[in-house]
Design an enzyme around this catalytic site. Sequence first.
Site, PDB file in Angstrom:
ATOM      1  CG  ASP A   1       4.552   0.333  -2.722  1.00 37.57           C
ATOM      2  OD1 ASP A   1       5.299  -0.158  -2.828  1.00 37.57           O
ATOM      3  OD2 ASP A   1       3.504   0.150  -2.516  1.00 37.57           O
TER       4      ASP A   1
ATOM      5  CG  PHE B   1       5.071   0.598   5.238  1.00 36.56           C
ATOM      6  CD1 PHE B   1       4.626   0.829   4.180  1.00 36.56           C
ATOM      7  CD2 PHE B   1       5.039   1.587   6.250  1.00 36.56           C
ATOM      8  CE1 PHE B   1       2.733   1.216   3.869  1.00 36.56           C
ATOM      9  CE2 PHE B   1       3.155   2.387   5.946  1.00 36.56           C
ATOM     10  CZ  PHE B   1       2.281   2.131   4.866  1.00 36.56           C
TER      11      PHE B   1
ATOM     12  NE  ARG C   1      -2.377  11.436   6.145  1.00 33.40           N
ATOM     13  CZ  ARG C   1      -2.695  10.218   4.972  1.00 33.40           C
ATOM     14  NH1 ARG C   1      -1.361   9.906   4.149  1.00 33.40           N
ATOM     15  NH2 ARG C   1      -2.935   9.356   4.836  1.00 33.40           N
TER      16      ARG C   1
HETATM   17  P1  IMP Z   1       0.924   2.236  -5.599  1.00 33.04           P
HETATM   18  O1  IMP Z   1      -0.876   2.014  -6.570  1.00 33.04           O
HETATM   19  O2  IMP Z   1       1.061   0.380  -5.210  1.00 33.04           O
HETATM   20  O3  IMP Z   1       2.193   2.742  -6.614  1.00 33.04           O
HETATM   21  O4  IMP Z   1       0.243   2.848  -4.060  1.00 33.04           O
HETATM   22  C1  IMP Z   1       0.467   4.132  -3.720  1.00 33.04           C
HETATM   23  C2  IMP Z   1      -0.091   4.909  -2.599  1.00 33.04           C
HETATM   24  O5  IMP Z   1      -0.060   4.533  -1.737  1.00 33.04           O
HETATM   25  C3  IMP Z   1       0.671   6.160  -2.270  1.00 33.04           C
HETATM   26  O6  IMP Z   1       0.114   7.210  -3.026  1.00 33.04           O
HETATM   27  C4  IMP Z   1       0.498   5.554  -0.724  1.00 33.04           C
HETATM   28  O7  IMP Z   1      -0.241   6.743  -0.097  1.00 33.04           O
HETATM   29  C5  IMP Z   1       1.072   4.609  -0.797  1.00 33.04           C
HETATM   30  N1  IMP Z   1       2.156   3.458  -0.271  1.00 33.04           N
HETATM   31  C6  IMP Z   1       2.675   3.571  -0.712  1.00 33.04           C
HETATM   32  N2  IMP Z   1       3.868   2.778  -0.185  1.00 33.04           N
HETATM   33  C7  IMP Z   1       3.755   3.194   1.399  1.00 33.04           C
HETATM   34  C8  IMP Z   1       4.813   3.727   2.213  1.00 33.04           C
HETATM   35  O8  IMP Z   1       6.181   3.045   2.111  1.00 33.04           O
HETATM   36  N3  IMP Z   1       4.552   4.409   3.384  1.00 33.04           N
HETATM   37  C9  IMP Z   1       2.598   4.713   3.084  1.00 33.04           C
HETATM   38  N4  IMP Z   1       2.285   4.799   2.523  1.00 33.04           N
HETATM   39  C10 IMP Z   1       3.040   3.543   1.278  1.00 33.04           C
END
Ligand code: IMP
Length: 178
Positions: free
Chosen positions: A102, A151, A164
């Site tokens: 993300d 999301f 999940r």
């Molecule tokens: P980042 O550090 O922002 O890249 O976040 C990664 C983590 O955020 C992932 O491993 C997910 O657990 C959570 N995450 C990010 N986007 C989503 C989403 O759309 N749905 C559910 N979890 C998300």
Amino acid sequence: MLASGVDRILISEEEIIERCKVLGAQISKDYEGSAPVFIGLLKGSVPFMAELIKHVSIDCMLEFMDVSSYSGTESTGDVKIVKDLDCSIKDLDVIIVEDIVDTGRTLNTVVELLYSKGAKSVKVCSLLDKPDRRIVDITADYVGFKIPNEFVIGFGLDFNQKYRNLPYVGVLKEECYK
Ligand code: IMP
């Protein structure tokens, strides 16, 4: 019948399985002669890891670690190591298995950490990629699906620890978090 909270299915179980076959074959080819360690980031990577490794035909090892950066639908930007690795990864080829990239903060931190533990190489295999949300400049080496900025839940992905278990990736209804 969709689970309550799911607005619509974005990626079906069949599409995920087909994509895992392609990724597993590609990884097996790229790592021929090596025995990489797949490191799954708990808990979101579990269903993806389980499907992916069925299609990996080379010797490999499996490990998990737990890092957290999210609360509800927002990344806190503060990545905490909740459960570290139990084994040494010195001089090993590592493939991080993640549910979604993300902002990229989580992965960036984990890649640096694994190199600091002596990994020979570190690559990333993510079921999903949300490129529009990127804050840290990091790209996964193997990506299941690029998705728009929505999301999503299911196939390991949660909203406040729920959903999940869904066998598909769906979009969370806005009314659940607005
Ligand atoms: P980042 O550090 O922002 O890249 O976040 C990664 C983590 O955020 C992932 O491993 C997910 O657990 C959570 N995450 C990010 N986007 C989503 C989403 O759309 N749905 C559910 N979890 C998300």
